[in-house]
Design a protein around this motif. Structure first.
Motif, PDB file in Angstrom:
ATOM      1  N   ASP A  96      -0.209   2.453  -9.689  1.00 26.93           N
ATOM      2  CA  ASP A  96      -1.020   3.653  -9.930  1.00 26.93           C
ATOM      3  C   ASP A  96      -1.148   3.865 -11.437  1.00 26.93           C
ATOM      4  O   ASP A  96      -1.050   4.980 -11.944  1.00 26.93           O
TER       5      ASP A  96
ATOM      6  N   HIS B 101      -2.942  -1.185  -7.437  1.00 28.79           N
ATOM      7  CA  HIS B 101      -3.302   0.238  -7.567  1.00 28.79           C
ATOM      8  C   HIS B 101      -3.404   0.576  -9.055  1.00 28.79           C
ATOM      9  O   HIS B 101      -2.385   0.827  -9.716  1.00 28.79           O
TER      10      HIS B 101
ATOM     11  N   GLU C  39     -10.046   4.155  -4.355  1.00 27.40           N
ATOM     12  CA  GLU C  39      -9.132   5.152  -3.774  1.00 27.40           C
ATOM     13  C   GLU C  39      -9.932   6.409  -3.421  1.00 27.40           C
ATOM     14  O   GLU C  39     -10.642   6.954  -4.265  1.00 27.40           O
TER      15      GLU C  39
ATOM     16  N   HIS D  28      -4.334  10.314   0.206  1.00 24.28           N
ATOM     17  CA  HIS D  28      -5.136   9.333  -0.521  1.00 24.28           C
ATOM     18  C   HIS D  28      -5.169   8.025   0.267  1.00 24.28           C
ATOM     19  O   HIS D  28      -4.139   7.595   0.797  1.00 24.28           O
TER      20      HIS D  28
ATOM     21  N   HIS E 265       0.498   5.696  -1.507  1.00 27.27           N
ATOM     22  CA  HIS E 265       1.739   6.432  -1.814  1.00 27.27           C
ATOM     23  C   HIS E 265       2.175   7.403  -0.703  1.00 27.27           C
ATOM     24  O   HIS E 265       2.183   8.636  -0.914  1.00 27.27           O
TER      25      HIS E 265
HETATM   26 FE    FE Z   1      -3.500   8.697  -5.388  1.00 29.64          FE
END
Ligand code: FE
Ligand code: AMP
Ligand code: ZN
Ligand code: FE
Length: 284
Positions: free
Chosen positions: A247, A10, A67, A78, A195
């Motif tokens: 992320d 991510h 994403e 998401h 997440h």
């Molecule tokens: Fe996100």
């Protein structure tokens, strides 16, 4: 040895709201001793054009990724898509639809800002021409507001103007979780709830894990072992793929370093195999 390999699934680049260019992200992954990576920019897979060769040279395994923002009822969800062929037409067309939605939405937000005496033009959102983002979102609007001195930092832009429930927020047309899932499946991709720790709505959580997702992002940088374990249990119970990622956004989110969260080796191998299958069926 193998259990020490790390896979960050991510990450964001300058193609969306990350601060590192795609090639630099791959170099950074090498420096951080990562074995594999997926770049999951918001709504675009453009980054892959310039990194496939470099990743090969540096022996970093790449898995395609993206994403998408979606909604379940009124809750923002998401969704990560992985391991689809990079020239899959349905995936590319879905990215284009999202980008168009964002363009219209950004203009509406800029209109609303104008009514609040904040004058940002569309071109102000392309801060650095050399690495102009493909996917322009609220973080770019917030940066332009800081740069022009209307607010002192990004947080203030969100908290006072463009965050949900703020006067200049505009959602624009939304995509449902169900239609996003359908596109990912039709594209040959693997669909993962991103997440899930951030959802905070028991009913929605329950509904989501009963939809045909393939996996859950159990390991997420911002959460501790106890919080991640909750999702590990869910993934095991539902027999879902266990993924993980940081992320990473570079200096845009300086507290998150690349590789701080990792997917398990088995999950990475599964995705890699799936990705190779998708690429092979593309060629035949
Ligand atoms: Fe996100
Ligand atoms: P958008 O996709 O255009 O709706 O923008 C959402 C993105 O803005 C999220 O992915 C976050 O990274 C970022 N964001 C949301 N709220 C904040 C905030 N308060 N401060 C900084 N970034 C934020
Ligand atoms: Zn982002
Ligand atoms: Fe992200």
């Amino acid at each position: 040895m193998n259990d020490k390999k790390r896979f960050d699934l991510h990450t964001h680049t300058t193609c969306s709201d990350g601060s590192m260019r795609p090639k630099d992200l791959i170099l950074h992954a090498k420096e951080n001793l990562l074995s594999g990576i997926s770049i999951t920019d918001h709504d675009t897979i453009e980054s892959y054009k310039e990194i496939e060769q470099l990743a090969k040279e540096l022996q970093i395994d790449l898995i395609s990724g993206v994403e998408f923002s979606s909604h379940y009822n009124d809750v923002s969800i998401h969704i990560l898509a992985y391991a689809f062929s990079l020239d899959n037409k349905e995936m590319l067309s879905f990215c284009s639809k999202h980008l168009l939605r964002r363009k219209e939405r950004n203009l509406m937000i800029l209109e609303k800002l104008k009514k609040n005496n904040i004058y940002i033009e569309e071109q102000d959102l392309f801060i650095n021409a050399e690495s102009a983002p493909i996917c322009v979102g609220r973080p770019h609007i917030a940066s332009a507001m800081v740069k022009k001195g209307y607010v002192s930092n990004i947080n203030e832009a969100f908290n006072r103007y463009i965050g949900e429930d703020c006067p200049c927020y505009f959602s624009g047309p939304r995509f449902s979780v169900e239609e996003t899932l359908e596109v990912i499946k039709n594209s040959g991709g693997i669909a993962v709830i991103a997440h899930p720790h951030l959802i905070h709505n028991a009913k929605v959580e329950e509904a989501l894990i009963n939809l045909p997702f393939d996996g859950i992002e159990v390991y997420y940088a911002r959460f501790n072992e106890v919080q991640n374990n909750r999702w590990l249990k869910v993934a095991k119970k539902k027999d879902l793929l266990i993924t993980g990622g940081s992320d990473f956004h570079g200096v845009a989110k300086p507290h998150i370093s690349l590789g701080i969260a990792s997917a398990p080796l088995e999950s990475f191998n599964f995705l890699k195999e799936h990705y190779e299958d998708q690429n092979n069926s593309r060629k035949t």
